[in-house]
Design a protein around this motif. Structure first.
Motif, mmCIF file in Angstrom:
data_model
loop_
_atom_site.group_PDB
_atom_site.id
_atom_site.type_symbol
_atom_site.label_atom_id
_atom_site.label_comp_id
_atom_site.label_asym_id
_atom_site.label_seq_id
_atom_site.Cartn_x
_atom_site.Cartn_y
_atom_site.Cartn_z
ATOM 1 N N UNK A 116 -13.548 17.149 15.023
ATOM 2 C CA UNK A 116 -12.963 18.124 15.935
ATOM 3 C C UNK A 116 -11.474 18.199 15.602
ATOM 4 N N UNK A 117 -10.981 19.402 15.346
ATOM 5 C CA UNK A 117 -9.590 19.553 14.950
ATOM 6 C C UNK A 117 -8.877 20.618 15.760
ATOM 7 N N UNK A 118 -7.653 20.284 16.132
ATOM 8 C CA UNK A 118 -6.757 21.262 16.751
ATOM 9 C C UNK A 118 -5.475 21.362 15.936
ATOM 10 N N UNK A 119 -5.512 20.853 14.705
ATOM 11 C CA UNK A 119 -4.326 20.891 13.850
ATOM 12 C C UNK A 119 -3.911 22.331 13.561
ATOM 13 N N UNK A 120 -2.627 22.603 13.506
ATOM 14 C CA UNK A 120 -2.151 23.951 13.171
ATOM 15 C C UNK A 120 -2.220 24.157 11.651
ATOM 16 N N UNK A 121 -3.400 24.475 11.149
ATOM 17 C CA UNK A 121 -3.618 24.554 9.698
ATOM 18 C C UNK A 121 -2.707 25.547 8.994
ATOM 19 N N UNK A 122 -2.277 26.572 9.703
ATOM 20 C CA UNK A 122 -1.392 27.560 9.075
ATOM 21 C C UNK A 122 -0.015 26.972 8.778
ATOM 22 N N UNK A 123 0.333 25.845 9.382
ATOM 23 C CA UNK A 123 1.613 25.194 9.127
ATOM 24 C C UNK A 123 1.576 24.300 7.889
ATOM 25 N N UNK A 124 0.371 24.020 7.387
ATOM 26 C CA UNK A 124 0.210 23.196 6.191
ATOM 27 C C UNK A 124 0.405 24.075 4.959
ATOM 28 N N UNK A 125 0.977 23.514 3.888
ATOM 29 C CA UNK A 125 1.017 24.312 2.665
ATOM 30 C C UNK A 125 -0.404 24.376 2.098
ATOM 31 N N UNK A 126 -0.651 25.355 1.254
ATOM 32 C CA UNK A 126 -1.999 25.657 0.769
ATOM 33 C C UNK A 126 -2.676 24.443 0.129
ATOM 34 N N UNK A 127 -1.948 23.703 -0.695
ATOM 35 C CA UNK A 127 -2.512 22.534 -1.375
ATOM 36 C C UNK A 127 -2.907 21.443 -0.392
ATOM 37 N N UNK B 49 -1.537 10.540 9.076
ATOM 38 C CA UNK B 49 -1.864 11.947 8.867
ATOM 39 C C UNK B 49 -3.368 12.117 8.676
ATOM 40 N N UNK B 50 -3.897 13.168 9.236
ATOM 41 C CA UNK B 50 -5.313 13.488 9.041
ATOM 42 C C UNK B 50 -5.617 13.738 7.569
ATOM 43 N N UNK B 51 -4.598 14.081 6.804
ATOM 44 C CA UNK B 51 -4.782 14.288 5.361
ATOM 45 C C UNK B 51 -5.214 13.010 4.657
ATOM 46 N N UNK B 52 -5.096 11.876 5.337
ATOM 47 C CA UNK B 52 -5.504 10.586 4.772
ATOM 48 C C UNK B 52 -6.833 10.097 5.342
ATOM 49 N N UNK B 53 -7.668 11.006 5.801
ATOM 50 C CA UNK B 53 -8.926 10.649 6.452
ATOM 51 C C UNK B 53 -9.777 9.709 5.599
ATOM 52 N N UNK C 177 -3.486 21.733 2.852
ATOM 53 C CA UNK C 177 -4.576 22.218 3.697
ATOM 54 C C UNK C 177 -5.909 22.134 2.953
ATOM 55 N N UNK C 178 -5.927 22.555 1.699
ATOM 56 C CA UNK C 178 -7.150 22.490 0.895
ATOM 57 C C UNK C 178 -7.656 21.070 0.725
ATOM 58 N N UNK C 179 -6.735 20.135 0.466
ATOM 59 C CA UNK C 179 -7.115 18.720 0.314
ATOM 60 C C UNK C 179 -7.662 18.170 1.628
ATOM 61 N N UNK C 180 -6.967 18.465 2.734
ATOM 62 C CA UNK C 180 -7.407 18.003 4.043
ATOM 63 C C UNK C 180 -8.829 18.473 4.338
ATOM 64 N N UNK C 181 -9.082 19.759 4.173
ATOM 65 C CA UNK C 181 -10.402 20.306 4.499
ATOM 66 C C UNK C 181 -11.472 19.790 3.540
ATOM 67 N N UNK C 182 -11.139 19.647 2.270
ATOM 68 C CA UNK C 182 -12.089 19.097 1.302
ATOM 69 C C UNK C 182 -12.424 17.650 1.650
ATOM 70 N N UNK C 183 -11.414 16.877 2.013
ATOM 71 C CA UNK C 183 -11.657 15.483 2.396
ATOM 72 C C UNK C 183 -12.462 15.393 3.693
#
Length: 179
Positions: free
Chosen positions: A107-118, A90-94, A120-126
């Motif tokens: 570069x991302x094409x992930x469907x961020x709206x499909x992620x739950x808020x927490x 998972x990209x969440x484990x970058x 998504x926030x962790x992914x983008x922060x990481x």
């Protein structure tokens, strides 16, 4: 076959069509052919954007591609390039795979709206943490959601590409300050 893969994996890809050439060209604009950049692609899909990145990037650059969907992984495994590193995670484990302040472009094409808020926030922060100073995060989406990036990235620019099929929203985010 490509459409079938998108339909079968809609929940993960968030689209039933591949991205337009003009949207992809905007997405990879920050890749500099004569610099050995470290580039990360989140959601390699069928490899259309992956191949464009490899075509444009330096022969001494490195591309890490995160993908979790088995059908897309099989497609991406067909890419034979010493600069390309497929990560079946998972990209969440970058930050489990890359160091902080080490990446030039994400570069991302992930469907961020499909992620739950927490998540998504962790992914983008990481992703922000993985970027070098003045690094860029580029998101291609088919939905308008600039609030996802505000408060994480130092600068966020949104561009709507209505003339493309499918219509696309591009987000250009940057890291201006060192953590």
């Amino acid at each position: 076959m490509e459409l079938f893969n998108y339909l079968r994996n809609f929940a993960a890809s968030g689209t039933i069509m591949s991205s337009s050439t003009s949207a992809i060209n905007k997405l990879i604009k920050e890749i500099i052919p004569d610099q050995p950049q470290i580039i990360v692609e989140l959601g390699g899909g069928t490899g259309k954007i992956t191949r464009k990145i490899l075509d444009k990037m330096s022969c001494s650059g490195t591309l890490y591609c995160f993908e979790i969907q088995p059908h897309f992984i099989e497609e991406l495994k067909k890419i034979e390039d010493k600069r390309f590193h497929l990560i079946n995670d998972s990209a969440a484990n970058i930050l489990n795979h890359l160091e902080k302040n080490s990446v030039d472009v994400i570069v991302s094409t992930l469907p961020l709206s499909f992620f739950d808020k927490e998540e998504r926030g962790k992914l983008l922060t990481d992703c922000y943490r993985a970027l070098k100073l003045e690094g860029t995060y580029k998101q291609l989406s088919f939905l308008f959601f600039p609030r996802y990036f505000k408060g994480i990235f130092d600068d966020v620019i949104t561009e709507l590409k209505i003339i493309d099929m499918p219509p696309a929203v591009l987000y250009f985010c940057s890291k201006a300050y060192r953590e």
